[in-house]
Every structure is written in structure tokens, then in C-alpha cells.
Design a protein around this motif. Structure first.
Motif, PDB file in Angstrom:
ATOM      1  N   ALA A  29       0.867  -1.179   0.000  1.00  0.00           N
ATOM      2  CA  ALA A  29       0.000   0.000   0.000  1.00  0.00           C
ATOM      3  C   ALA A  29       0.901   1.226   0.000  1.00  0.00           C
ATOM      4  O   ALA A  29       2.098   1.132   0.294  1.00  0.00           O
ATOM      5  CB  ALA A  29      -0.930  -0.002   1.212  1.00  0.00           C
ATOM      6  N   TYR A 173      -3.415 -13.754  -5.264  1.00  0.00           N
ATOM      7  CA  TYR A 173      -3.500 -12.312  -5.518  1.00  0.00           C
ATOM      8  C   TYR A 173      -4.918 -11.832  -5.212  1.00  0.00           C
ATOM      9  O   TYR A 173      -5.892 -12.475  -5.585  1.00  0.00           O
ATOM     10  CB  TYR A 173      -3.161 -11.970  -6.970  1.00  0.00           C
ATOM     11  CG  TYR A 173      -3.328 -10.489  -7.269  1.00  0.00           C
ATOM     12  CD1 TYR A 173      -2.281  -9.600  -7.080  1.00  0.00           C
ATOM     13  CD2 TYR A 173      -4.562  -9.988  -7.704  1.00  0.00           C
ATOM     14  CE1 TYR A 173      -2.443  -8.237  -7.328  1.00  0.00           C
ATOM     15  CE2 TYR A 173      -4.728  -8.636  -7.949  1.00  0.00           C
ATOM     16  CZ  TYR A 173      -3.666  -7.769  -7.752  1.00  0.00           C
ATOM     17  OH  TYR A 173      -3.835  -6.428  -7.970  1.00  0.00           O
ATOM     18  N   THR A 175      -7.017  -7.782  -3.808  1.00  0.00           N
ATOM     19  CA  THR A 175      -6.909  -6.473  -3.163  1.00  0.00           C
ATOM     20  C   THR A 175      -8.062  -6.330  -2.163  1.00  0.00           C
ATOM     21  O   THR A 175      -9.110  -6.952  -2.319  1.00  0.00           O
ATOM     22  CB  THR A 175      -6.960  -5.308  -4.172  1.00  0.00           C
ATOM     23  OG1 THR A 175      -8.205  -5.344  -4.872  1.00  0.00           O
ATOM     24  CG2 THR A 175      -5.802  -5.392  -5.156  1.00  0.00           C
ATOM     25  N   LYS A 177     -10.356  -3.452   0.009  1.00  0.00           N
ATOM     26  CA  LYS A 177     -10.783  -2.081   0.293  1.00  0.00           C
ATOM     27  C   LYS A 177     -11.473  -2.103   1.652  1.00  0.00           C
ATOM     28  O   LYS A 177     -12.552  -2.677   1.815  1.00  0.00           O
ATOM     29  CB  LYS A 177     -11.743  -1.568  -0.787  1.00  0.00           C
ATOM     30  CG  LYS A 177     -12.196  -0.127  -0.544  1.00  0.00           C
ATOM     31  CD  LYS A 177     -11.026   0.841  -0.676  1.00  0.00           C
ATOM     32  CE  LYS A 177     -11.480   2.291  -0.541  1.00  0.00           C
ATOM     33  NZ  LYS A 177     -11.849   2.666   0.842  1.00  0.00           N
ATOM     34  N   PRO A 192      -6.587   1.219  -0.604  1.00  0.00           N
ATOM     35  CA  PRO A 192      -6.667  -0.205  -0.964  1.00  0.00           C
ATOM     36  C   PRO A 192      -5.322  -0.899  -0.732  1.00  0.00           C
ATOM     37  O   PRO A 192      -4.262  -0.326  -0.965  1.00  0.00           O
ATOM     38  CB  PRO A 192      -7.019  -0.169  -2.459  1.00  0.00           C
ATOM     39  CG  PRO A 192      -7.704   1.152  -2.640  1.00  0.00           C
ATOM     40  CD  PRO A 192      -7.023   2.091  -1.698  1.00  0.00           C
ATOM     41  N   GLU A 194      -3.035  -4.270  -1.568  1.00  0.00           N
ATOM     42  CA  GLU A 194      -2.850  -5.365  -2.517  1.00  0.00           C
ATOM     43  C   GLU A 194      -2.066  -6.490  -1.855  1.00  0.00           C
ATOM     44  O   GLU A 194      -1.069  -6.246  -1.183  1.00  0.00           O
ATOM     45  CB  GLU A 194      -2.096  -4.853  -3.748  1.00  0.00           C
ATOM     46  CG  GLU A 194      -1.784  -5.930  -4.773  1.00  0.00           C
ATOM     47  CD  GLU A 194      -0.906  -5.403  -5.895  1.00  0.00           C
ATOM     48  OE1 GLU A 194      -1.428  -5.084  -6.969  1.00  0.00           O
ATOM     49  OE2 GLU A 194       0.327  -5.313  -5.672  1.00  0.00           O
TER      50      GLU A 194
END
Length: 208
Positions: A29, A173, A175, A177, A192, A194
């Protein structure tokens, strides 16, 4: 060759053999610094930490775990605030192992200041949005975000915060929020975050 020398070589070989190359989910981030799950121990730097505005001893920690043989439930997300005993002298700074008298006094002052403060951390929502590699989305409720968190508090999560399964699959993988949180009514927006698999080499955690 002496027994002592053999023992030393055996220990060295064990430690080297124990070094790991992952994989583990590493967050990224535009804010924060990296830490291990237990900051006092070596291991994978899979925790993203940042301090809350105006309260550098309140550390937000977020990490994710892939399923294992012992814990096959799925990929898990952990996000919570952890008060630290002392404020850091600088972001990700450390105190001396053998503190001077001045450092002891500084710590005592910081503890007294912390105990005199009453802080409420509230949340606009308990729901986080997960975006997967294919672009699909899912929403999960975060345990820590479900109720007001007050400081001083009888409840402390230490290094291992409350977790939630975000997918039954072994994710490589995604992400996250997170919803905004409020510190004494002041909004803190978390960008966000990741997560992706890292193969970085790290020293194993043996006795921590």
C-alpha cells in the motif's frame, strides 16, 4: 573433531536448512511499513503496519494467510488496531535492549500519557470489499470492525488479531478495500491494500 564443534555445526546446518522461501502473501500500500507477525521474532515480513494520525502508539495491522494442512479453511484476512506499550521514537523504530535511565524515564512518561487518554475507534461499516485476480468481487465482515473499540480496553489482541475467511481457495492475488474508521470522530481513510504471493527468503521462526 570435538563434540562441541559437531554440535555447533549441526545447529548451523539446522538453521540454514530451516530458511524458507515462502510462499506467503505480502501486502502493499502507499502507506506503512513491514513487520513480522511477532515483531520481536524473525520470519516473513507479511504484516503491513501504520500508525493512526495523532496517535503513533495505535498501530493498524493487516495481513493475510493462505490455507495450510493444519488450517485448511481457506485464505484468511486479519485487520485490527493494536496499542503498543510505548510510542516508537520513529516509524518502525526500536528501543534499546538495555535502556539507559533517560530512556526508562521516557518510557514511563509515554505510558502515563497513554493511560490518561480515552480513545474511541469506530467504523463506518464492518464490510470489506475483496477484488480477485479475475476482477470479480466479494464482501466480508471484519470481526474487529463490528463494534466500538475503546482505549483503555480490557481486550487486547496482541500480535494475533481476529481473522476471517475471505475465500475457500488458496489465493495468490487479491486487493482489499477497507471501510473508513474514526478515531474520536476523526475519519481515517485506509487506501486499498494489494496482496500477492512473495517468494522472498526469510529466517525461520524457531522458538518465538
Amino acid at each position: 573433531m570435538s563434540i562441541k564443534r559437531i554440535n555447533l555445526l549441526s545447529c548451523a546446518a539446522f538453521i540454514l536448512a530451516g530458511c524458507s522461501t515462502g510462499p506467503y502473501l505480502k501486502p502493499s500500500a502507499p502507506i506503512g511499513w513491514y513487520s513480522t507477525e511477532n515483531p520481536a521474532c524473525s520470519g516473513a515480513e507479511k504484516v503491513l503496519e501504520f500508525s493512526l494520525p495523532d496517535y503513533d502508539w495505535l498501530i493498524f495491522r493487516v495481513l493475510a494467510r493462505q490455507p495450510t494442512k493444519r488450517h485448511p479453511e481457506g485464505t484468511k484476512l486479519i485487520a485490527y488496531v493494536r496499542p503498543v506499550l510505548y510510542r516508537h521514537p520513529e516509524p518502525n523504530g526500536t528501543w534499546s535492549l538495555f535502556p539507559s535511565e533517560q530512556e526508562k524515564k521516557t518510557k514511563e512518561s509515554l505510558i502515563a500519557e497513554r493511560k490518561s487518554q480515552h480513545i474511541e475507534i469506530s467504523f463506518s461499516s464492518a464490510v470489506a470489499t475483496i477484488t480477485f485476480l479475475d476482477g470479480s468481487e466479494s464482501q466480508v465482515e471484519l470481526p474487529f470492525f463490528q463494534q466500538l473499540y475503546q482505549i483503555p480496553s480490557d481486550e487486547s489482541y496482541g500480535f494475533w488479531g481476529p481473522e476471517v475467511v475471505i475465500s475457500p481457495e488458496n489465493l495468490e492475488y487479491f486487493t482489499v478495500k477497507l471501510p473508513p474508521l474514526f478515531v474520536n470522530g476523526e475519519e481515517v481513510t485506509i487506501p486499498p491494500i494489494e496482496f500477492k504471493v512473495s517468494e522472498s527468503t526469510y529466517v525461520p521462526v524457531l522458538n518465538c
